[in-house]
Design a protein around this motif. Structure first.
Motif, PDB file in Angstrom:
ATOM      1  N   TRP A 186       3.443 -29.778   5.422  1.00  0.00           N
ATOM      2  CA  TRP A 186       3.210 -29.099   6.696  1.00  0.00           C
ATOM      3  C   TRP A 186       2.009 -29.727   7.363  1.00  0.00           C
ATOM      4  O   TRP A 186       0.994 -30.029   6.712  1.00  0.00           O
ATOM      5  CB  TRP A 186       2.948 -27.612   6.443  1.00  0.00           C
ATOM      6  N   SER A 187       2.076 -29.955   8.668  1.00  0.00           N
ATOM      7  CA  SER A 187       0.992 -30.627   9.383  1.00  0.00           C
ATOM      8  C   SER A 187       0.753 -29.969  10.734  1.00  0.00           C
ATOM      9  O   SER A 187       1.680 -29.413  11.351  1.00  0.00           O
ATOM     10  CB  SER A 187       1.323 -32.111   9.612  1.00  0.00           C
ATOM     11  N   ASP A 188      -0.493 -30.024  11.189  1.00  0.00           N
ATOM     12  CA  ASP A 188      -0.854 -29.501  12.509  1.00  0.00           C
ATOM     13  C   ASP A 188      -2.202 -30.092  12.891  1.00  0.00           C
ATOM     14  O   ASP A 188      -2.981 -30.514  12.019  1.00  0.00           O
ATOM     15  CB  ASP A 188      -0.930 -27.975  12.484  1.00  0.00           C
ATOM     16  N   SER A 189      -2.510 -30.146  14.192  1.00  0.00           N
ATOM     17  CA  SER A 189      -3.817 -30.588  14.680  1.00  0.00           C
ATOM     18  C   SER A 189      -4.398 -29.504  15.565  1.00  0.00           C
ATOM     19  O   SER A 189      -3.742 -29.063  16.519  1.00  0.00           O
ATOM     20  CB  SER A 189      -3.699 -31.894  15.487  1.00  0.00           C
ATOM     21  N   GLU A 190      -5.605 -29.070  15.244  1.00  0.00           N
ATOM     22  CA  GLU A 190      -6.267 -28.034  16.034  1.00  0.00           C
ATOM     23  C   GLU A 190      -7.185 -28.626  17.097  1.00  0.00           C
ATOM     24  O   GLU A 190      -7.816 -27.882  17.846  1.00  0.00           O
ATOM     25  CB  GLU A 190      -7.054 -27.101  15.118  1.00  0.00           C
ATOM     26  N   THR A 191      -7.276 -29.953  17.149  1.00  0.00           N
ATOM     27  CA  THR A 191      -8.124 -30.608  18.138  1.00  0.00           C
ATOM     28  C   THR A 191      -7.244 -31.498  19.006  1.00  0.00           C
ATOM     29  O   THR A 191      -6.988 -32.662  18.670  1.00  0.00           O
ATOM     30  CB  THR A 191      -9.215 -31.453  17.458  1.00  0.00           C
TER      31      THR A 191
END
Length: 266
Positions: free
Chosen positions: A114-119
């Motif tokens: 699972w991957s995500d970017s908060e920036t």
């Protein structure tokens, strides 16, 4: 076919037993010793060329113990521990039997999760619509990079309330992105004290850390296009300050974050 000047600058000769011989390149000269980004890139290249390397770069920390003098130097790269997912390295640059720079690196095997970017990448105009900024000729290494600022351009003599800069950047002449060139690009941000004070105050990086968030395929997808970056300082105090930067690809993918501690005089 001639090689790119960057590849000439990070070229190493394997000496055996994890040792490599390199040579400073005049195109990447700084006011004292070589540009820190080319030193970081060369150290990373030493691990990449080591016969025992596993995986790809996850992080690199470079401690600039002293200036690297013009001429030959030697790098020792030692894999201190290899685990199932990560491999840890100790590195040192020596000249004349004295240590000039130490470093640690972590390489690893990336697996799909699972991957995500908060920036997210900031909104920015097309790089071609912005004027290219050129640094003074005394900053020799800067001639190897194209920088097009969106905000945070230093104006000599003008103090700024914010140390933040956002810009498009890439190697000049353009070069396909890889881990070593990304390491160099992570250090092209001039000391944030320059922007705050409006003066080219004597300053130098003490320690630099780079976190690589992209894999080789993601870097290859960038080609030789521009990268978008934002850099800012956090605390200026008693002769030292820290600054951090975030680097995105032209497709908005977060590629790397970097942090450093800088010494300055005022």
């Amino acid at each position: 076919m001639t090689s790119h000047v960057f590849d000439d600058a990070v070229a190493l000769e394997a000496l055996g037993d994890g040792r490599f011989r390199g040579h400073t390149h005049p195109a990447y000269a700084n006011m004292v010793g070589p540009f820190g980004g080319i030193t970081a890139a060369t150290l990373l290249r030493a691990v990449e060329q080591h016969p025992d390397v596993l995986g790809a770069p996850l992080s690199l920390t470079v401690n600039f113990a002293g200036p690297v003098a013009d001429g030959e130097f030697e790098i020792e790269a030692v894999p201190v521990r290899t685990n199932r997912s990560t491999q840890h390295w100790s590195l040192a640059i020596t000249q004349g039997g004295a240590i000039a720079t130490t470093a640690t690196a972590v390489f690893g095997q990336r697996r799909e999760t699972w991957s995500d970017s908060e920036t997210p990448a900031p909104g920015a105009p097309a790089p071609e619509s912005l004027e290219q900024q050129r640094m003074p000729d005394i900053v020799v290494w800067a001639g190897n990079y194209e920088m097009r600022f969106i905000d945070g351009i230093m104006t000599p003599g003008a103090q700024q309330e914010s140390s933040s800069s956002t810009l498009w950047m890439r190697d000049s002449p353009a070069r396909p992105l890889d881990f070593t060139s990304l390491a160099g690009l992570c250090d092209i941000f001039y000391p944030r004290i320059y922007l705050r004070s409006g003066q080219m105050t004597p300053a130098g990086t003490v320690t630099l850390t780079i976190y690589f968030h992209a894999d080789a395929a993601a870097l290859a997808a960038q080609g030789d296009d521009y990268l978008l970056a934002t850099a800012k300082g956090h605390r200026f105090n008693n002769g030292f300050f820290d600054q951090s930067a975030t680097i995105w690809g032209h497709d908005g993918q977060l590629l790397a974050t970097t942090h450093q501690l800088v010494y300055f005089k005022s």
